[in-house]
Design a protein around this motif. Structure first.
Motif, PDB file in Angstrom:
ATOM      1  N   LEU A   1       0.830  -1.204   0.000  1.00  0.00           N
ATOM      2  CA  LEU A   1       0.000   0.000   0.000  1.00  0.00           C
ATOM      3  C   LEU A   1       0.866   1.256   0.000  1.00  0.00           C
ATOM      4  N   VAL A   2       1.948   1.213   0.755  1.00  0.00           N
ATOM      5  CA  VAL A   2       2.850   2.369   0.793  1.00  0.00           C
ATOM      6  C   VAL A   2       3.503   2.580  -0.567  1.00  0.00           C
ATOM      7  N   SER A   3       4.040   1.515  -1.152  1.00  0.00           N
ATOM      8  CA  SER A   3       4.747   1.634  -2.431  1.00  0.00           C
ATOM      9  C   SER A   3       3.804   1.979  -3.579  1.00  0.00           C
ATOM     10  N   ALA A   4       2.542   1.559  -3.486  1.00  0.00           N
ATOM     11  CA  ALA A   4       1.563   1.831  -4.541  1.00  0.00           C
ATOM     12  C   ALA A   4       0.858   3.168  -4.351  1.00  0.00           C
ATOM     13  N   ASP A   5       1.230   3.917  -3.319  1.00  0.00           N
ATOM     14  CA  ASP A   5       0.644   5.238  -3.053  1.00  0.00           C
ATOM     15  C   ASP A   5      -0.851   5.123  -2.736  1.00  0.00           C
ATOM     16  N   VAL A   6      -1.203   4.093  -1.960  1.00  0.00           N
ATOM     17  CA  VAL A   6      -2.596   3.858  -1.570  1.00  0.00           C
ATOM     18  C   VAL A   6      -2.788   4.280  -0.114  1.00  0.00           C
ATOM     19  N   ARG A   7      -3.794   5.089   0.113  1.00  0.00           N
ATOM     20  CA  ARG A   7      -4.169   5.489   1.474  1.00  0.00           C
ATOM     21  C   ARG A   7      -5.278   4.570   1.963  1.00  0.00           C
ATOM     22  N   ILE A   8      -5.192   4.120   3.200  1.00  0.00           N
ATOM     23  CA  ILE A   8      -6.233   3.263   3.755  1.00  0.00           C
ATOM     24  C   ILE A   8      -6.929   3.966   4.914  1.00  0.00           C
ATOM     25  N   SER A   9      -8.237   3.864   4.937  1.00  0.00           N
ATOM     26  CA  SER A   9      -9.045   4.365   6.052  1.00  0.00           C
ATOM     27  C   SER A   9      -9.997   3.269   6.490  1.00  0.00           C
ATOM     28  N   ILE A  10     -10.323   3.254   7.771  1.00  0.00           N
ATOM     29  CA  ILE A  10     -11.253   2.267   8.332  1.00  0.00           C
ATOM     30  C   ILE A  10     -12.504   3.003   8.796  1.00  0.00           C
ATOM     31  N   ILE A  11     -13.667   2.508   8.392  1.00  0.00           N
ATOM     32  CA  ILE A  11     -14.928   3.057   8.883  1.00  0.00           C
ATOM     33  C   ILE A  11     -15.681   1.951   9.604  1.00  0.00           C
ATOM     34  N   GLY A  12     -16.523   2.338  10.562  1.00  0.00           N
ATOM     35  CA  GLY A  12     -17.226   1.373  11.393  1.00  0.00           C
ATOM     36  C   GLY A  12     -16.748   1.503  12.830  1.00  0.00           C
ATOM     37  N   ASP A  13     -17.345   0.735  13.703  1.00  0.00           N
ATOM     38  CA  ASP A  13     -17.010   0.785  15.125  1.00  0.00           C
ATOM     39  C   ASP A  13     -15.853  -0.170  15.419  1.00  0.00           C
ATOM     40  N   SER A  14     -14.636   0.352  15.368  1.00  0.00           N
ATOM     41  CA  SER A  14     -13.459  -0.494  15.572  1.00  0.00           C
ATOM     42  C   SER A  14     -13.181  -0.780  17.043  1.00  0.00           C
ATOM     43  N   THR A  15     -13.929  -0.161  17.955  1.00  0.00           N
ATOM     44  CA  THR A  15     -13.674  -0.355  19.383  1.00  0.00           C
ATOM     45  C   THR A  15     -13.962  -1.786  19.831  1.00  0.00           C
ATOM     46  N   LYS A  16     -14.745  -2.523  19.062  1.00  0.00           N
ATOM     47  CA  LYS A  16     -15.070  -3.903  19.428  1.00  0.00           C
ATOM     48  C   LYS A  16     -14.025  -4.900  18.925  1.00  0.00           C
TER      49      LYS A  16
ATOM     50  N   ALA B   1      -4.711  -1.276  17.113  1.00  0.00           N
ATOM     51  CA  ALA B   1      -3.417  -0.584  17.007  1.00  0.00           C
ATOM     52  C   ALA B   1      -2.828  -0.749  15.606  1.00  0.00           C
ATOM     53  N   LEU B   2      -2.988  -1.940  15.043  1.00  0.00           N
ATOM     54  CA  LEU B   2      -2.466  -2.196  13.709  1.00  0.00           C
ATOM     55  C   LEU B   2      -3.190  -1.335  12.670  1.00  0.00           C
ATOM     56  N   LEU B   3      -4.517  -1.240  12.798  1.00  0.00           N
ATOM     57  CA  LEU B   3      -5.298  -0.421  11.880  1.00  0.00           C
ATOM     58  C   LEU B   3      -4.921   1.052  11.995  1.00  0.00           C
ATOM     59  N   ALA B   4      -4.754   1.518  13.223  1.00  0.00           N
ATOM     60  CA  ALA B   4      -4.371   2.916  13.440  1.00  0.00           C
ATOM     61  C   ALA B   4      -3.009   3.203  12.819  1.00  0.00           C
ATOM     62  N   ASN B   5      -2.078   2.270  12.958  1.00  0.00           N
ATOM     63  CA  ASN B   5      -0.748   2.447  12.378  1.00  0.00           C
ATOM     64  C   ASN B   5      -0.805   2.481  10.858  1.00  0.00           C
ATOM     65  N   ALA B   6      -1.633   1.607  10.273  1.00  0.00           N
ATOM     66  CA  ALA B   6      -1.763   1.576   8.811  1.00  0.00           C
ATOM     67  C   ALA B   6      -2.340   2.883   8.286  1.00  0.00           C
ATOM     68  N   MET B   7      -3.337   3.415   8.980  1.00  0.00           N
ATOM     69  CA  MET B   7      -3.931   4.679   8.542  1.00  0.00           C
ATOM     70  C   MET B   7      -2.936   5.829   8.643  1.00  0.00           C
ATOM     71  N   GLU B   8      -2.172   5.835   9.726  1.00  0.00           N
ATOM     72  CA  GLU B   8      -1.179   6.895   9.904  1.00  0.00           C
ATOM     73  C   GLU B   8      -0.063   6.774   8.871  1.00  0.00           C
ATOM     74  N   THR B   9       0.406   5.552   8.638  1.00  0.00           N
ATOM     75  CA  THR B   9       1.515   5.319   7.716  1.00  0.00           C
ATOM     76  C   THR B   9       1.168   5.722   6.286  1.00  0.00           C
ATOM     77  N   THR B  10      -0.097   5.523   5.887  1.00  0.00           N
ATOM     78  CA  THR B  10      -0.507   5.795   4.501  1.00  0.00           C
ATOM     79  C   THR B  10      -1.272   7.097   4.343  1.00  0.00           C
ATOM     80  N   SER B  11      -1.340   7.909   5.385  1.00  0.00           N
ATOM     81  CA  SER B  11      -2.218   9.086   5.378  1.00  0.00           C
ATOM     82  C   SER B  11      -1.878  10.110   4.296  1.00  0.00           C
ATOM     83  N   LYS B  12      -0.629  10.138   3.846  1.00  0.00           N
ATOM     84  CA  LYS B  12      -0.219  11.106   2.821  1.00  0.00           C
ATOM     85  C   LYS B  12      -0.320  10.548   1.400  1.00  0.00           C
ATOM     86  N   ASN B  13      -0.659   9.278   1.266  1.00  0.00           N
ATOM     87  CA  ASN B  13      -0.763   8.678  -0.067  1.00  0.00           C
ATOM     88  C   ASN B  13      -1.998   9.202  -0.793  1.00  0.00           C
TER      89      ASN B  13
END
Length: 299
Positions: free
Chosen positions: A152-167, A174-186
């Protein structure tokens, strides 16, 4: 005069209906000046806008019109379990095949200039499935995201998660939050993954947030309109919150509580293909069907 020649092929939308619709083609000669005018029209206050870059920078398959490609495609990825059972495989194998199908879809969207891809990965109703199956899904989310993050990083893809992730498990959150932060500028493709998502719950939580704002005096009730509501919905993370095209696989003909507000004017495409089998050919059929339609907003 130098001209550019395009061949536009109109292909039957739903081959599964086996209608005797003939192929027909039309040759159009488009002078460079006409293409320049189209790009100029896709500007904002005289400056190239999102659609101008879209026109210039993408290559689409023969038979599709670049300027008529959907900006936002949503997918209900259905049929993973059925695919596995038909092959005598464990259910988990179907979901793993579904992850591979999603990777293909992401690659095609990047290649063809689609700006947003929203996929229904896990419904809030899926918690009622057998625990062993839910555990397999959660483990697959975890492993799949770890394995695909570098792509996702190399392909310039940004990922976002929608829905109630608290469950979700804390480690997965933590993994989802890291992925969103890592790709936020893509910026090439925005991949939105709906996890523990419910279209009705999305609208309800938006109403609750607005009620608090009214109570606190931040806004007045008469200030609430469609745009205000949309800012509180899960898809407020993207510049294109309304899908142009919804694809549902596996032959089911319903939207299953997915993006209920956002689908108000979306074109719907249903296919009998199970999600793990959905590839380039099926995607081309869906896009061809979309481009053959005359979109009517509100009627």
């Amino acid at each position: 005069m130098v001209s550019l020649q395009f061949r536009i092929c109109f292909i039957p939308s739903h081959l599964k209906l086996q209608l005797p619709v003939p192929r027909r083609s039309l040759d159009l000669k488009l002078p460079p000046r006409a293409l320049s005018s189209a790009i100029k029209a896709a500007t904002v206050n005289g400056h190239p806008g999102e659609d101008a870059g879209f026109l210039r920078g993408t290559a689409v398959p023969a038979g599709l019109r670049r300027e008529s490609m959907p900006r936002h495609v949503a997918v209900i990825m259905d049929g993973n379990r059925r695919w596995a059972r038909m092959r005598g495989l464990p259910v988990g194998s179907g979901y793993e095949a579904g992850v591979r199908a999603l990777r293909r879809m992401v690659e095609l969207c990047c290649k063809w200039g689609i700006r947003v891809l929203t996929v229904f990965a896990f419904s809030s109703d899926n918690w009622f499935r057998p625990k062993v199956e839910v555990d397999v899904l959660m483990a697959l989310f975890d492993r799949g995201l770890r394995e695909e993050l570098q792509y996702l990083v190399s392909a310039d893809v940004r990922i976002s998660i929608i829905g109630d992730s608290t469950k979700l498990f804390n480690s997965l959150q933590a993994l989802l939050a890291n992925a969103m932060e890592t790709t936020s500028k893509n910026s090439k493709l925005h991949l939105i993954v709906a996890v523990n998502y419910s279209g009705r719950s999305d609208v309800v939580q938006a109403c609750q947030k607005l009620a608090v704002k009214v109570k606190d005096g931040v806004i007045e009730p008469e200030d609430i309109n469609e745009l205000v509501v949309e800012r509180e919905l899960g898809t407020n993370c993207t510049d294109f919150p309304h899908p142009d095209l919804l694809i549902r696989t596996s032959g089911e003909l319903r939207v299953s509580n997915f993006l209920l507000w956002q689908l108000a004017h979306t074109e719907l495409y249903f296919t009998n293909s199970l999600w793990p089998d959905f590839g380039e050919d099926e995607f081309l059929l869906a896009l061809s069907s979309f481009q053959e339609r005359q979109r009517r907003y509100g009627c």
